[in-house]
Design a protein around this motif. Structure first.
Motif, PDB file in Angstrom:
ATOM      1  N   GLU A   1       0.856  -1.185   0.000  1.00 35.27           N
ATOM      2  CA  GLU A   1       0.000   0.000   0.000  1.00 35.27           C
ATOM      3  C   GLU A   1       0.891   1.233   0.000  1.00 35.27           C
ATOM      4  O   GLU A   1       1.945   1.239   0.645  1.00 35.27           O
ATOM      5  N   LYS A   2       0.468   2.269  -0.720  1.00 37.20           N
ATOM      6  CA  LYS A   2       1.231   3.523  -0.764  1.00 37.20           C
ATOM      7  C   LYS A   2       0.251   4.686  -0.820  1.00 37.20           C
ATOM      8  O   LYS A   2      -0.706   4.656  -1.590  1.00 37.20           O
TER       9      LYS A   2
ATOM     10  N   VAL B   1      -4.886   6.442  -2.269  1.00 38.65           N
ATOM     11  CA  VAL B   1      -4.192   5.263  -1.747  1.00 38.65           C
ATOM     12  C   VAL B   1      -4.073   4.213  -2.847  1.00 38.65           C
ATOM     13  O   VAL B   1      -5.074   3.826  -3.457  1.00 38.65           O
ATOM     14  N   GLN B   2      -2.845   3.764  -3.085  1.00 35.86           N
ATOM     15  CA  GLN B   2      -2.602   2.702  -4.053  1.00 35.86           C
ATOM     16  C   GLN B   2      -2.485   1.383  -3.293  1.00 35.86           C
ATOM     17  O   GLN B   2      -1.760   1.305  -2.290  1.00 35.86           O
ATOM     18  N   CYS B   3      -3.196   0.358  -3.767  1.00 33.36           N
ATOM     19  CA  CYS B   3      -3.146  -0.976  -3.170  1.00 33.36           C
ATOM     20  C   CYS B   3      -2.809  -1.974  -4.263  1.00 33.36           C
ATOM     21  O   CYS B   3      -3.329  -1.869  -5.379  1.00 33.36           O
ATOM     22  N   TRP B   4      -1.967  -2.954  -3.932  1.00 32.89           N
ATOM     23  CA  TRP B   4      -1.614  -4.000  -4.881  1.00 32.89           C
ATOM     24  C   TRP B   4      -1.925  -5.372  -4.306  1.00 32.89           C
ATOM     25  O   TRP B   4      -1.775  -5.594  -3.101  1.00 32.89           O
ATOM     26  N   ALA B   5      -2.321  -6.289  -5.181  1.00 30.33           N
ATOM     27  CA  ALA B   5      -2.494  -7.690  -4.798  1.00 30.33           C
ATOM     28  C   ALA B   5      -2.288  -8.555  -6.038  1.00 30.33           C
ATOM     29  O   ALA B   5      -2.542  -8.114  -7.167  1.00 30.33           O
ATOM     30  N   PHE B   6      -1.836  -9.782  -5.807  1.00 35.35           N
ATOM     31  CA  PHE B   6      -1.607 -10.715  -6.907  1.00 35.35           C
ATOM     32  C   PHE B   6      -2.919 -11.388  -7.270  1.00 35.35           C
ATOM     33  O   PHE B   6      -3.644 -11.876  -6.405  1.00 35.35           O
TER      34      PHE B   6
ATOM     35  N   GLU C   1      -4.812 -14.314 -13.409  1.00 31.43           N
ATOM     36  CA  GLU C   1      -4.125 -13.550 -14.452  1.00 31.43           C
ATOM     37  C   GLU C   1      -2.605 -13.642 -14.345  1.00 31.43           C
ATOM     38  O   GLU C   1      -1.900 -13.210 -15.256  1.00 31.43           O
ATOM     39  N   GLN C   2      -2.119 -14.155 -13.196  1.00 28.99           N
ATOM     40  CA  GLN C   2      -0.682 -14.233 -12.929  1.00 28.99           C
ATOM     41  C   GLN C   2      -0.022 -12.846 -13.019  1.00 28.99           C
ATOM     42  O   GLN C   2       1.075 -12.692 -13.547  1.00 28.99           O
ATOM     43  N   ARG C   3      -0.753 -11.849 -12.486  1.00 21.86           N
ATOM     44  CA  ARG C   3      -0.297 -10.458 -12.527  1.00 21.86           C
ATOM     45  C   ARG C   3      -0.734  -9.749 -11.255  1.00 21.86           C
ATOM     46  O   ARG C   3      -1.654 -10.185 -10.574  1.00 21.86           O
ATOM     47  N   TYR C   4      -0.085  -8.612 -10.993  1.00 23.92           N
ATOM     48  CA  TYR C   4      -0.479  -7.780  -9.858  1.00 23.92           C
ATOM     49  C   TYR C   4      -1.477  -6.730 -10.309  1.00 23.92           C
ATOM     50  O   TYR C   4      -1.295  -6.078 -11.332  1.00 23.92           O
ATOM     51  N   LEU C   5      -2.523  -6.581  -9.506  1.00 21.46           N
ATOM     52  CA  LEU C   5      -3.552  -5.579  -9.755  1.00 21.46           C
ATOM     53  C   LEU C   5      -3.286  -4.388  -8.844  1.00 21.46           C
ATOM     54  O   LEU C   5      -3.027  -4.558  -7.647  1.00 21.46           O
ATOM     55  N   ARG C   6      -3.334  -3.184  -9.411  1.00 20.68           N
ATOM     56  CA  ARG C   6      -3.245  -1.960  -8.606  1.00 20.68           C
ATOM     57  C   ARG C   6      -4.623  -1.330  -8.584  1.00 20.68           C
ATOM     58  O   ARG C   6      -5.231  -1.102  -9.622  1.00 20.68           O
ATOM     59  N   VAL C   7      -5.101  -1.030  -7.392  1.00 22.62           N
ATOM     60  CA  VAL C   7      -6.365  -0.324  -7.208  1.00 22.62           C
ATOM     61  C   VAL C   7      -6.040   0.999  -6.531  1.00 22.62           C
ATOM     62  O   VAL C   7      -5.355   1.022  -5.504  1.00 22.62           O
ATOM     63  N   VAL C   8      -6.510   2.089  -7.124  1.00 24.27           N
ATOM     64  CA  VAL C   8      -6.284   3.417  -6.557  1.00 24.27           C
ATOM     65  C   VAL C   8      -7.589   3.890  -5.920  1.00 24.27           C
ATOM     66  O   VAL C   8      -8.630   3.943  -6.581  1.00 24.27           O
TER      67      VAL C   8
ATOM     68  N   LEU D   1      -9.697   6.792  -3.459  1.00 20.26           N
ATOM     69  CA  LEU D   1      -9.693   8.174  -2.989  1.00 20.26           C
ATOM     70  C   LEU D   1      -9.340   8.178  -1.508  1.00 20.26           C
ATOM     71  O   LEU D   1      -9.282   7.124  -0.867  1.00 20.26           O
ATOM     72  N   GLU D   2      -9.112   9.333  -0.945  1.00 24.46           N
ATOM     73  CA  GLU D   2      -8.637   9.411   0.438  1.00 24.46           C
ATOM     74  C   GLU D   2      -9.606   8.810   1.461  1.00 24.46           C
ATOM     75  O   GLU D   2      -9.190   8.466   2.569  1.00 24.46           O
ATOM     76  N   ASP D   3     -10.867   8.598   1.083  1.00 24.13           N
ATOM     77  CA  ASP D   3     -11.811   7.958   2.008  1.00 24.13           C
ATOM     78  C   ASP D   3     -11.563   6.456   2.142  1.00 24.13           C
ATOM     79  O   ASP D   3     -12.166   5.789   2.969  1.00 24.13           O
ATOM     80  N   ARG D   4     -10.661   5.916   1.308  1.00 31.54           N
ATOM     81  CA  ARG D   4     -10.284   4.503   1.299  1.00 31.54           C
ATOM     82  C   ARG D   4     -11.441   3.568   0.965  1.00 31.54           C
ATOM     83  O   ARG D   4     -11.377   2.376   1.229  1.00 31.54           O
TER      84      ARG D   4
END
Length: 76
Positions: A33-34, A41-46, A50-57, A59-62
């Motif tokens: 998380e960043k 807020v950026q969140c990543w999970a495998f 898909e054998q790939r990482y997904l990034r979900v962005v 808003l500040e309310d999370r």
């Protein structure tokens, strides 16, 4: 919750296959998380299917999804 940007992901062929449950899982159990300078807020999970990482962005309310995409550059 989704922003207008995220609602139109189905129009992009490269993002249309991202399942809502993958986004939810990424938000609930991120491997990383960043917080951006603009408080989004950026969140990543495998995503095994898909054998790939997904990034979900978020808003500040999370809670509100701003964007979601497979991140080719992410390395845990």
């Amino acid at each position: 919750n989704y922003t207008a940007c995220e609602k139109y992901k189905d129009r992009r062929h490269d993002r249309a296959r991202i399942a809502d449950e993958w986004s939810e899982a990424t938000i609930q159990q991120p491997v990383a998380e960043k917080v951006q300078a603009d408080c989004r807020v950026q969140c990543w999970a495998f995503v095994a299917e898909e054998q790939r990482y997904l990034r979900v962005v978020l808003l500040e309310d999370r809670e509100t999804v701003h964007n979601a995409f497979f991140d080719r550059r992410f390395a845990p």
